[in-house]
Write a protein that holds these residues in place. Structure first.
Motif, mmCIF file in Angstrom:
data_model
loop_
_atom_site.group_PDB
_atom_site.id
_atom_site.type_symbol
_atom_site.label_atom_id
_atom_site.label_comp_id
_atom_site.label_asym_id
_atom_site.label_seq_id
_atom_site.Cartn_x
_atom_site.Cartn_y
_atom_site.Cartn_z
ATOM 1 N N ARG A 133 4.586 -5.639 3.289
ATOM 2 C CA ARG A 133 3.675 -4.490 3.272
ATOM 3 C C ARG A 133 4.379 -3.260 2.704
ATOM 4 O O ARG A 133 3.831 -2.548 1.864
ATOM 5 C CB ARG A 133 3.160 -4.213 4.680
ATOM 6 C CG ARG A 133 2.184 -3.066 4.765
ATOM 7 C CD ARG A 133 1.697 -2.862 6.205
ATOM 8 N NE ARG A 133 0.575 -1.976 6.232
ATOM 9 C CZ ARG A 133 -0.692 -2.337 6.086
ATOM 10 N NH1 ARG A 133 -0.996 -3.600 5.917
ATOM 11 N NH2 ARG A 133 -1.654 -1.454 6.106
ATOM 12 N N ILE A 134 5.607 -3.008 3.156
ATOM 13 C CA ILE A 134 6.359 -1.850 2.692
ATOM 14 C C ILE A 134 6.712 -1.983 1.215
ATOM 15 O O ILE A 134 6.530 -1.047 0.425
ATOM 16 C CB ILE A 134 7.624 -1.652 3.552
ATOM 17 C CG1 ILE A 134 7.224 -1.213 4.965
ATOM 18 C CG2 ILE A 134 8.580 -0.646 2.913
ATOM 19 C CD1 ILE A 134 8.347 -1.301 5.988
ATOM 20 N N ASP A 135 7.215 -3.149 0.806
ATOM 21 C CA ASP A 135 7.591 -3.353 -0.597
ATOM 22 C C ASP A 135 6.385 -3.282 -1.519
ATOM 23 O O ASP A 135 6.463 -2.727 -2.625
ATOM 24 C CB ASP A 135 8.307 -4.690 -0.774
ATOM 25 C CG ASP A 135 9.715 -4.683 -0.199
ATOM 26 O OD1 ASP A 135 10.202 -3.608 0.213
ATOM 27 O OD2 ASP A 135 10.328 -5.770 -0.159
ATOM 28 N N ALA A 136 5.268 -3.834 -1.073
ATOM 29 C CA ALA A 136 4.053 -3.812 -1.903
ATOM 30 C C ALA A 136 3.608 -2.389 -2.165
ATOM 31 O O ALA A 136 3.041 -2.095 -3.222
ATOM 32 C CB ALA A 136 2.938 -4.609 -1.238
ATOM 33 N N GLU A 137 3.884 -1.484 -1.238
ATOM 34 C CA GLU A 137 3.487 -0.084 -1.394
ATOM 35 C C GLU A 137 4.100 0.539 -2.641
ATOM 36 O O GLU A 137 3.493 1.379 -3.278
ATOM 37 C CB GLU A 137 3.887 0.715 -0.148
ATOM 38 C CG GLU A 137 3.198 2.036 -0.028
ATOM 39 C CD GLU A 137 1.678 1.911 -0.034
ATOM 40 O OE1 GLU A 137 1.037 2.532 -0.917
ATOM 41 O OE2 GLU A 137 1.123 1.204 0.814
#
Length: 159
Positions: A133-137
């Protein structure tokens, strides 16, 4: 006698060799142009996506809530909302919530779809839910349409 330097092991696997490490100048410049363009639009996309998420969850998209969720100060949010209003992406009234225009909703939907695709792809690689979720941001703003299509094809194949 000069020592012969062997390239790293990754070269032998078909990756870039030391002689061709730099791409053609125009191709190289295009990569940097795209990155700068993505950086300029990323913040606006984050804001409209968050505003859409707040509205769709039944909450109001208030400046204080936006600031809390983005981890920034309210004056920072106020400046960005002024920019988004000037670009025709949001509307707002004093002491009221923020609303998306049709153009803002389109951008939010496109950004959310890219985010979901990137996040699902990372998860398919075994990345934890929180990290994906964080990396996709960040990745969602820089990924090309071609790469997103490749992610989708890989996901459709089950991997």
């Amino acid at each position: 006698m000069a020592e012969s330097r062997k390239s790293p092991d990754w070269e032998e696997g078909g990756a870039v060799s030391a002689e061709s490490a730099l791409p053609d100048a125009e191709l190289h410049a295009e990569g940097f142009r795209r990155t700068r363009e993505a950086q300029r639009s990323a913040l606006a996309e984050d804001y409209v996506e968050l505003i859409a998420d707040l509205i769709e969850s039944g909450q109001e998209a208030r400046q204080v809530d936006i600031a809390a969720r983005l981890g920034v100060a309210q004056p920072t949010v106020a400046r960005m909302l002024d920019r988004l209003a000037a670009e025709g992406l949001v509307t707002r009234k004093p002491y009221r919530a923020v609303f998306l225009t049709d153009a803002g909703r389109r951008i939010a939907e496109e950004s959310r779809e890219r985010h979901q695709t990137v996040e699902a792809f990372l998860r398919s690689l075994g990345v934890s839910a929180d990290t994906a979720r964080i990396d996709a941001e960040g990745i969602e703003h820089h990924v090309s349409a071609e790469t997103l299509d490749a992610f989708r094809r890989a996901l459709a194949r089950g991997g």
